[in-house]
Design an enzyme around this catalytic site. Sequence first.
Site, PDB file in Angstrom:
ATOM      1  N   ASP A 384       0.855  -1.186   0.000  1.00  0.00           N
ATOM      2  CA  ASP A 384       0.000   0.000   0.000  1.00  0.00           C
ATOM      3  C   ASP A 384       0.891   1.237   0.000  1.00  0.00           C
ATOM      4  O   ASP A 384       0.814   2.086   0.882  1.00  0.00           O
ATOM      5  CB  ASP A 384      -0.925  -0.021   1.223  1.00  0.00           C
ATOM      6  CG  ASP A 384      -1.940   1.116   1.198  1.00  0.00           C
ATOM      7  OD1 ASP A 384      -2.054   1.774   0.154  1.00  0.00           O
ATOM      8  OD2 ASP A 384      -2.581   1.356   2.224  1.00  0.00           O
ATOM      9  N   PHE A 385       1.770   1.319  -1.021  1.00  0.00           N
ATOM     10  CA  PHE A 385       2.700   2.441  -1.131  1.00  0.00           C
ATOM     11  C   PHE A 385       1.950   3.657  -1.653  1.00  0.00           C
ATOM     12  O   PHE A 385       1.350   3.616  -2.734  1.00  0.00           O
ATOM     13  CB  PHE A 385       3.851   2.093  -2.078  1.00  0.00           C
ATOM     14  CG  PHE A 385       4.894   1.201  -1.460  1.00  0.00           C
ATOM     15  CD1 PHE A 385       4.590   0.347  -0.417  1.00  0.00           C
ATOM     16  CD2 PHE A 385       6.199   1.214  -1.932  1.00  0.00           C
ATOM     17  CE1 PHE A 385       5.554  -0.480   0.156  1.00  0.00           C
ATOM     18  CE2 PHE A 385       7.172   0.402  -1.371  1.00  0.00           C
ATOM     19  CZ  PHE A 385       6.845  -0.455  -0.336  1.00  0.00           C
ATOM     20  N   GLU A 386       1.989   4.735  -0.912  1.00  0.00           N
ATOM     21  CA  GLU A 386       1.281   5.951  -1.281  1.00  0.00           C
ATOM     22  C   GLU A 386       2.231   7.149  -1.237  1.00  0.00           C
ATOM     23  O   GLU A 386       3.423   7.007  -0.961  1.00  0.00           O
ATOM     24  CB  GLU A 386       0.092   6.172  -0.331  1.00  0.00           C
ATOM     25  CG  GLU A 386      -0.926   5.040  -0.342  1.00  0.00           C
ATOM     26  CD  GLU A 386      -2.100   5.283   0.586  1.00  0.00           C
ATOM     27  OE1 GLU A 386      -2.296   6.434   1.031  1.00  0.00           O
ATOM     28  OE2 GLU A 386      -2.841   4.315   0.877  1.00  0.00           O
ATOM     29  N   GLY A 387       1.676   8.325  -1.491  1.00  0.00           N
ATOM     30  CA  GLY A 387       2.453   9.563  -1.371  1.00  0.00           C
ATOM     31  C   GLY A 387       3.653   9.581  -2.287  1.00  0.00           C
ATOM     32  O   GLY A 387       3.546   9.457  -3.499  1.00  0.00           O
TER      33      GLY A 387
END
Length: 600
Positions: A384-387
């Site tokens: 859940d890699f974000e930003g």
Amino acid sequence: MDRTRPLPLLLAASLAAGGLLALTPAAQAADTELARNGGFEAGLDGWTCTAGSGAVVPSPVHGGTKALQATPAGSDNATCSQSVAVKPNSTYTLSGWVRGSYVYLGASGTGTTDVSTWTASAPDWQKLGTTFTTGASTTSVTIYTHGWYGTPAYQADDLSLYGPGGDPVQLPTAPTGLTAGSPTATTVPLTWSAVPGATSYNVYQGATRIQTVTGTTATATGLTASTPYTFQVSAVNGAGESPKSAAVTATTTSGGGGGGGGLPAHALVGYLHASFANGSGYTRMADVPDSWDVIDLAFGEPTSVTSGDIRFNLCPVSECPGVESPADFKAAIKAKQAAGKKVLISIGGQNGQVQLATTAARDTFVSSVSKIIDEYGLDGLDLDFEGHSLSLQTGDTDFRNPTTPVIVNLISAVKTLKAKYGAKFVLTMAPETFFVQLGYQYYGSGPWGGQDPRAGAYLPVIHALRDDLTLLHVQDYNSGSIMGLDNQYHSMGGADFHIAMTDMLLTGFPVAGNADRFFPPLRPDQVAIGLPASPQAGNGHTTPAEVDKALDCLTRKTNCGSYQTHGSWPALRGLMTWSINWDRYNQGEFSRNFDAYDWS
């Protein structure tokens, strides 16, 4: 997150070459018509259009019975071009008739000053014209027409290049070196050697032409698992099409990639707030309802952005008064697994930025994630890699061959984990639309720079790991408007958004409008739709009735509304939501609707 779309129309004047130019004086006696099939009466013969953007239509036409219609899409401006043999130090007149907004006509490779002319608005046929003089060693020029980004289709007809004819263009030789890369269950990548003088290549599957590309790579898509296919390639230029290359045969894989055996045909995936509390309240692992087939523990987070050292701890008692002991938590995980559920560690989230910029960080990621999986007896990993976790470096333009360290190292780390835990290892991903579907329009910083380098940055990760991927559930929430394959923008909150976004994953799409770089479709059993469980869980909440409409359209091609999908996929895996806690807060509305839906 605000995402401001570029305003390409404001740039048009600065890119155009000064509006309509006067035509030259009467041509010399030796002058002749050089454009091949300028009236498009022979279809697209002699012309190459980018990203499959061009087609021949019977109406509207300027002369004869046919005309060109080309449609810009994403970052492709629908260029249709032709290579023409010319003489050095000679003057040429280029002209043609066009309809539409921001339509261009031009010539490149002149050896002097390349020229173009354009019209901002032509509701009916309008003539464009310009002239140029070739350089001392110029023997070939490219004439073209194109539209502009984000504008509707344009038409062109009766295109003409008038002047002294050059030496005849020679038919290209047959391509050599055709090679099939590693197939998946539904795709076969192909590469071949460049042919001198070729302007494009036709790709054949058996006797059927399946693609026309300008580079020396292509990917055959939509194939059947465990099936042999034969491919050939031909080269094309202004003289016509070469003989076909030697054939190459490749057999697709069995389609069993992705691991995660034991998931039901239609699964419900939810995130459990295990390491923190918020307004939804804490839910003990033992109290997670049986509706949930995959439980993602939120979240494993790094000790620092670039360390790769991932840690996971249960919510502290001071923050979550009802939290169970680690022993009870682990026992509850085993009970869920005994009931056929999968429990994963989810890495990242909104606050857990992870950048594996070095091989040391990559190796630390593998060891620290392994420790969490082993300690809690988990079934696998959710990314859940974000930003700003994933961002493409300038010049990294091909999702099939990434060069950015944070991308390359992440792929390597996950492959190592998959190899360590074997076929039953469950791998899921939960990217935002900005990192996936936005790649239809923009990829990285773009060919001219200035774009957000995170655009489409998840695509190389998904592509490289597609044979190991159990589920991709893109977050169809907290998103700006995204362009679908119908070249219309779609917004959150209704069935239309989920239909358009999911259709892109199951159909595939040219990345940044480049047909040579086509993101192949995923299997439907690899795809779930990500939604918020309640209005409090995130922007873009979708009512149960609208969720059902999306599922009807995608699995049965009914209740589709204005968006028409490119197929129907009864094997669509299911739904993901943020989160189990928010669904419980909302009296289980999301999970109850999933359980009640008729998938038959």
